[in-house]
Design a protein around this motif. Structure first.
Motif, PDB file in Angstrom:
ATOM      1  N   ASP A 154       0.855  -1.181   0.000  1.00 62.33           N
ATOM      2  CA  ASP A 154       0.000   0.000   0.000  1.00 62.33           C
ATOM      3  C   ASP A 154       0.894   1.235   0.000  1.00 62.33           C
ATOM      4  O   ASP A 154       1.593   1.502   0.983  1.00 62.33           O
ATOM      5  N   GLY A 155       0.882   1.980  -1.111  1.00 67.76           N
ATOM      6  CA  GLY A 155       1.740   3.158  -1.228  1.00 67.76           C
ATOM      7  C   GLY A 155       1.377   4.283  -0.294  1.00 67.76           C
ATOM      8  O   GLY A 155       2.125   5.262  -0.188  1.00 67.76           O
ATOM      9  N   ARG A 156       0.258   4.168   0.421  1.00 65.33           N
ATOM     10  CA  ARG A 156      -0.098   5.161   1.440  1.00 65.33           C
ATOM     11  C   ARG A 156       0.498   4.797   2.784  1.00 65.33           C
ATOM     12  O   ARG A 156       0.516   5.611   3.703  1.00 65.33           O
ATOM     13  N   VAL A 157       0.977   3.556   2.912  1.00 65.03           N
ATOM     14  CA  VAL A 157       1.564   3.071   4.170  1.00 65.03           C
ATOM     15  C   VAL A 157       3.074   2.939   4.044  1.00 65.03           C
ATOM     16  O   VAL A 157       3.830   3.342   4.936  1.00 65.03           O
ATOM     17  N   VAL A 158       3.529   2.371   2.927  1.00 61.90           N
ATOM     18  CA  VAL A 158       4.945   2.181   2.653  1.00 61.90           C
ATOM     19  C   VAL A 158       5.382   3.230   1.635  1.00 61.90           C
ATOM     20  O   VAL A 158       4.689   3.456   0.641  1.00 61.90           O
ATOM     21  N   ASP A 159       6.507   3.874   1.854  1.00 62.31           N
ATOM     22  CA  ASP A 159       6.999   4.901   0.937  1.00 62.31           C
ATOM     23  C   ASP A 159       7.338   4.267  -0.410  1.00 62.31           C
ATOM     24  O   ASP A 159       8.251   3.435  -0.498  1.00 62.31           O
ATOM     25  N   PRO A 160       6.633   4.630  -1.496  1.00 64.80           N
ATOM     26  CA  PRO A 160       6.913   4.024  -2.806  1.00 64.80           C
ATOM     27  C   PRO A 160       8.356   4.216  -3.254  1.00 64.80           C
ATOM     28  O   PRO A 160       8.947   3.309  -3.849  1.00 64.80           O
ATOM     29  N   ALA A 161       8.929   5.396  -2.981  1.00 63.70           N
ATOM     30  CA  ALA A 161      10.311   5.643  -3.385  1.00 63.70           C
ATOM     31  C   ALA A 161      11.265   4.713  -2.649  1.00 63.70           C
ATOM     32  O   ALA A 161      12.271   4.257  -3.215  1.00 63.70           O
ATOM     33  N   ALA A 162      10.966   4.405  -1.402  1.00 60.11           N
ATOM     34  CA  ALA A 162      11.816   3.495  -0.632  1.00 60.11           C
ATOM     35  C   ALA A 162      11.711   2.071  -1.189  1.00 60.11           C
ATOM     36  O   ALA A 162      12.712   1.344  -1.238  1.00 60.11           O
ATOM     37  N   VAL A 163      10.510   1.676  -1.576  1.00 63.88           N
ATOM     38  CA  VAL A 163      10.341   0.351  -2.191  1.00 63.88           C
ATOM     39  C   VAL A 163      11.135   0.275  -3.486  1.00 63.88           C
ATOM     40  O   VAL A 163      11.819  -0.714  -3.757  1.00 63.88           O
ATOM     41  N   LEU A 164      11.063   1.341  -4.287  1.00 62.63           N
ATOM     42  CA  LEU A 164      11.800   1.355  -5.552  1.00 62.63           C
ATOM     43  C   LEU A 164      13.307   1.305  -5.313  1.00 62.63           C
ATOM     44  O   LEU A 164      14.036   0.584  -6.005  1.00 62.63           O
ATOM     45  N   GLU A 165      13.790   2.044  -4.345  1.00 66.34           N
ATOM     46  CA  GLU A 165      15.226   2.032  -4.045  1.00 66.34           C
ATOM     47  C   GLU A 165      15.669   0.641  -3.607  1.00 66.34           C
ATOM     48  O   GLU A 165      16.718   0.140  -4.037  1.00 66.34           O
ATOM     49  N   ALA A 166      14.857  -0.019  -2.776  1.00 63.87           N
ATOM     50  CA  ALA A 166      15.185  -1.370  -2.339  1.00 63.87           C
ATOM     51  C   ALA A 166      15.125  -2.350  -3.510  1.00 63.87           C
ATOM     52  O   ALA A 166      15.949  -3.272  -3.611  1.00 63.87           O
ATOM     53  N   TYR A 167      14.154  -2.149  -4.384  1.00 63.21           N
ATOM     54  CA  TYR A 167      14.036  -3.015  -5.553  1.00 63.21           C
ATOM     55  C   TYR A 167      15.267  -2.887  -6.447  1.00 63.21           C
ATOM     56  O   TYR A 167      15.835  -3.889  -6.890  1.00 63.21           O
ATOM     57  N   GLU A 168      15.695  -1.650  -6.720  1.00 63.25           N
ATOM     58  CA  GLU A 168      16.871  -1.461  -7.573  1.00 63.25           C
ATOM     59  C   GLU A 168      18.094  -2.141  -6.977  1.00 63.25           C
ATOM     60  O   GLU A 168      18.871  -2.799  -7.693  1.00 63.25           O
ATOM     61  N   ALA A 169      18.283  -2.014  -5.667  1.00 59.31           N
ATOM     62  CA  ALA A 169      19.412  -2.672  -5.012  1.00 59.31           C
ATOM     63  C   ALA A 169      19.277  -4.192  -5.104  1.00 59.31           C
ATOM     64  O   ALA A 169      20.269  -4.913  -5.312  1.00 59.31           O
ATOM     65  N   TRP A 170      18.056  -4.679  -4.957  1.00 63.11           N
ATOM     66  CA  TRP A 170      17.808  -6.123  -5.015  1.00 63.11           C
ATOM     67  C   TRP A 170      18.133  -6.688  -6.394  1.00 63.11           C
ATOM     68  O   TRP A 170      18.660  -7.802  -6.513  1.00 63.11           O
ATOM     69  N   THR A 171      17.843  -5.939  -7.467  1.00 63.48           N
ATOM     70  CA  THR A 171      18.124  -6.442  -8.822  1.00 63.48           C
ATOM     71  C   THR A 171      19.611  -6.685  -9.047  1.00 63.48           C
ATOM     72  O   THR A 171      19.988  -7.458  -9.936  1.00 63.48           O
ATOM     73  N   ARG A 172      20.454  -6.039  -8.277  1.00 59.15           N
ATOM     74  CA  ARG A 172      21.899  -6.238  -8.411  1.00 59.15           C
ATOM     75  C   ARG A 172      22.360  -7.565  -7.814  1.00 59.15           C
ATOM     76  O   ARG A 172      23.506  -7.970  -8.007  1.00 59.15           O
ATOM     77  N   THR A 173      21.476  -8.233  -7.090  1.00 63.22           N
ATOM     78  CA  THR A 173      21.845  -9.465  -6.386  1.00 63.22           C
ATOM     79  C   THR A 173      21.265 -10.721  -7.014  1.00 63.22           C
ATOM     80  O   THR A 173      21.675 -11.829  -6.643  1.00 63.22           O
ATOM     81  N   VAL A 174      20.328 -10.582  -7.942  1.00 60.82           N
ATOM     82  CA  VAL A 174      19.603 -11.759  -8.432  1.00 60.82           C
ATOM     83  C   VAL A 174      20.313 -12.365  -9.640  1.00 60.82           C
ATOM     84  O   VAL A 174      21.054 -11.688 -10.351  1.00 60.82           O
ATOM     85  N   PRO A 175      20.085 -13.652  -9.892  1.00 57.93           N
ATOM     86  CA  PRO A 175      20.696 -14.291 -11.068  1.00 57.93           C
ATOM     87  C   PRO A 175      20.084 -13.782 -12.367  1.00 57.93           C
ATOM     88  O   PRO A 175      18.968 -13.256 -12.386  1.00 57.93           O
ATOM     89  N   ASP A 176      20.806 -13.985 -13.475  1.00 57.29           N
ATOM     90  CA  ASP A 176      20.331 -13.527 -14.780  1.00 57.29           C
ATOM     91  C   ASP A 176      18.998 -14.155 -15.169  1.00 57.29           C
ATOM     92  O   ASP A 176      18.221 -13.569 -15.923  1.00 57.29           O
ATOM     93  N   GLY A 177      18.724 -15.339 -14.663  1.00 57.13           N
ATOM     94  CA  GLY A 177      17.496 -16.021 -15.046  1.00 57.13           C
ATOM     95  C   GLY A 177      16.242 -15.498 -14.399  1.00 57.13           C
ATOM     96  O   GLY A 177      15.140 -15.946 -14.738  1.00 57.13           O
ATOM     97  N   LEU A 178      16.348 -14.562 -13.474  1.00 52.22           N
ATOM     98  CA  LEU A 178      15.168 -14.028 -12.799  1.00 52.22           C
ATOM     99  C   LEU A 178      14.729 -12.737 -13.484  1.00 52.22           C
ATOM    100  O   LEU A 178      15.507 -11.798 -13.613  1.00 52.22           O
ATOM    101  N   THR A 179      13.479 -12.703 -13.919  1.00 56.09           N
ATOM    102  CA  THR A 179      12.905 -11.533 -14.584  1.00 56.09           C
ATOM    103  C   THR A 179      11.926 -10.868 -13.629  1.00 56.09           C
ATOM    104  O   THR A 179      11.125 -11.544 -12.982  1.00 56.09           O
ATOM    105  N   SER A 180      11.980  -9.535 -13.550  1.00 59.89           N
ATOM    106  CA  SER A 180      11.108  -8.843 -12.605  1.00 59.89           C
ATOM    107  C   SER A 180      10.799  -7.438 -13.085  1.00 59.89           C
ATOM    108  O   SER A 180      11.443  -6.913 -13.996  1.00 59.89           O
ATOM    109  N   SER A 181       9.810  -6.834 -12.440  1.00 61.56           N
ATOM    110  CA  SER A 181       9.475  -5.442 -12.703  1.00 61.56           C
ATOM    111  C   SER A 181       8.872  -4.818 -11.455  1.00 61.56           C
ATOM    112  O   SER A 181       8.350  -5.516 -10.582  1.00 61.56           O
ATOM    113  N   PHE A 182       8.953  -3.500 -11.396  1.00 59.08           N
ATOM    114  CA  PHE A 182       8.352  -2.685 -10.339  1.00 59.08           C
ATOM    115  C   PHE A 182       7.188  -1.922 -10.966  1.00 59.08           C
ATOM    116  O   PHE A 182       7.283  -1.477 -12.116  1.00 59.08           O
TER     117      PHE A 182
END
Length: 440
Positions: A210-238
């Motif tokens: 819920d973007g009214r409860v969790v800061d959307p920008a913080a979720v996006l920042e965490a997501y970008e950092a997370w993409t640096r750790t995943v294997p090439d075979g994992l496909t994802s989007s925000f």
């Protein structure tokens, strides 16, 4: 599966005639198309007749299967409607499928599923398979297998001279290269053969906050950092979607701001890989699970009802999370006159590998897609400054996600690819007959 090449093609349709309005209607309702003639073809012979008629009459030609990616409104000319060309033929031994011009991805997935095979389809089962592949084809498992265009064995098309051709890498490498990435600017592709992948199940779904409860920008920042750790075979989007408070929506979505991460992965350690995302805050919904590939469209749950929308895309060399956070604030609830859907796809992996086709921007690390629902002018007022914010990291645009909000050709290709495509265009369509589509 039934092929219909031996059935007669319906006659041309003209404005005011029965069936004309239904035939020209596509999924994208934001643009008005009013061609002088519609050719509702069901066979290659029908396409040949339509193209020869258009060339003789000096009519520009457009092509439409499902009408998801219209480049804009138009008047006059001839529209080739391919929706009746709906043959699908799977060869389970070769792991290939032959697909006619009007087939949608859902049909291909259903045909391949009994053999434990899967196509490299996009997120929406109602999108035309051929058109999507000609624009590249960013699939659900794209980081593992690359673009759909990378797996095409051959194509059949009718070029501007009205001649049917079969094109393969060894028979006509330059035209083959150009078709896969240039869309419908070089002819009407009537059929292609494309490889399937041996995937019966995958780990996938959506983790929504819920973007009214969790800061959307913080979720996006965490997501970008997370993409640096995943294997090439994992496909994802925000994704970030501000839902209006309307009775037409389900009660749990009215007035909410849904921020989500969508995942598709064929490995067996999916739960461990997504564990960091689960710690970002309380979730609205969690659909992550092992699923049959036939259910993969539920990962994104794209709308299946035609509507008006405008949008564009930017392929980024890097995602600056500060600027991306500002983009979320610009497009979030109460910040704009038009509802704006933000989607950020993680690229790289197999998408970065070279291939003998014209799909550009393979060095891109992220694809930002902005889609607005409503009127065009409020959409442009929102989209133009939003993409300007990302300009410093932008390599170009993606043909499949240029939903009529920007210039028809600017930024779709790098200079070398654009020049090479222009040479092919000059050879096969010197009169620019196919100019009702995105330009080369």
């Amino acid at each position: 599966m039934t092929y219909t090449d031996d059935e007669p093609d319906p006659p041309f349709l003209r404005p005011g005639e029965t069936g004309y309005d239904d035939e020209r209607a596509g999924f994208q309702l934001g643009f008005t198309q009013r061609p002088a003639l519609i050719a509702p073809v069901r066979s290659t012979a029908g396409v040949v007749a339509a193209v020869r008629h258009a060339a003789a009459a000096g009519l520009p030609v457009g092509v439409q299967a499902s009408g998801h990616g219209l480049p804009g409104g138009s008047a006059g000319g001839l529209l080739v409607s391919t929706r009746r060309m709906d043959g699908v033929r799977v060869d389970p031994e070769a792991r290939t499928v032959r697909v006619q011009a009007g087939v949608r991805w859902g049909q291909v997935a259903a045909a391949a599923e009994p053999y434990g095979l899967a196509p490299l389809n996009g997120s929406a089962p109602g999108v035309g398979a051929v058109s999507y592949t000609l624009g590249g084809g960013l699939g659900i498992l794209a980081r593992e297998f690359g673009y759909a265009a990378d797996h095409v064995r051959w194509l059949e098309l009718v070029t501007a001279d009205g001649e049917p051709r079969r094109v393969a890498p060894d028979s006509d490498p330059e035209l083959y290269w150009a078709l896969l990435g240039a869309g419908h600017t070089l002819g009407v592709v009537t059929e292609l053969e494309i490889g399937l992948v041996p995937v019966r199940t995958l780990y996938g779904g959506s983790l929504a906050f819920d973007g009214r409860v969790v800061d959307p920008a913080a979720v996006l920042e965490a997501y970008e950092a997370w993409t640096r750790t995943v294997p090439d075979g994992l496909t994802s989007s925000f994704a970030a979607v501000p839902y209006p408070d309307l009775p037409a929506l389900p009660p749990h979505l009215r007035g909410t701001y849904v921020v989500s991460v969508r995942v598709a992965y064929t490995g067996d350690d999916g739960e461990a890989l997504v564990a960091p995302l689960r710690r970002l805050g309380p979730v609205l919904s969690d659909s992550l699970r092992v699923m049959p590939y036939a259910e993969s469209h539920t990962i994104h749950s794209d709308p299946d009802t035609p509507h008006a929308y405008y949008g564009d895309s930017a392929v980024l060399a890097n995602l600056d999370v500060g600027r991306a956070g500002e983009l979320l604030r610009m497009t979030g609830p109460g910040a704009a006159d038009a509802m704006c859907v933000v989607q950020i796809n993680h690229l790289g992996g197999a998408l970065a590998r070279p291939a003998p086709n014209a799909v550009p921007w393979r060095a891109g690390r992220f694809l930002v897609r902005l889609l607005t629902v409503g009127e065009r002018e409020p959409a442009r007022a929102l989209l133009d400054p939003a993409f300007a914010l990302l300009a410093e990291d932008t390599l170009g645009r993606s043909l499949n996600f240029a939903f009529g909000a920007g210039d028809r050709s600017a930024g779709l290709y790098d200079p070398d690819t654009a020049k090479r495509l222009a040479r092919v265009k000059e050879q096969y369509d010197p009169a620019n007959l196919f100019r009702r589509n995105y330009g080369v």
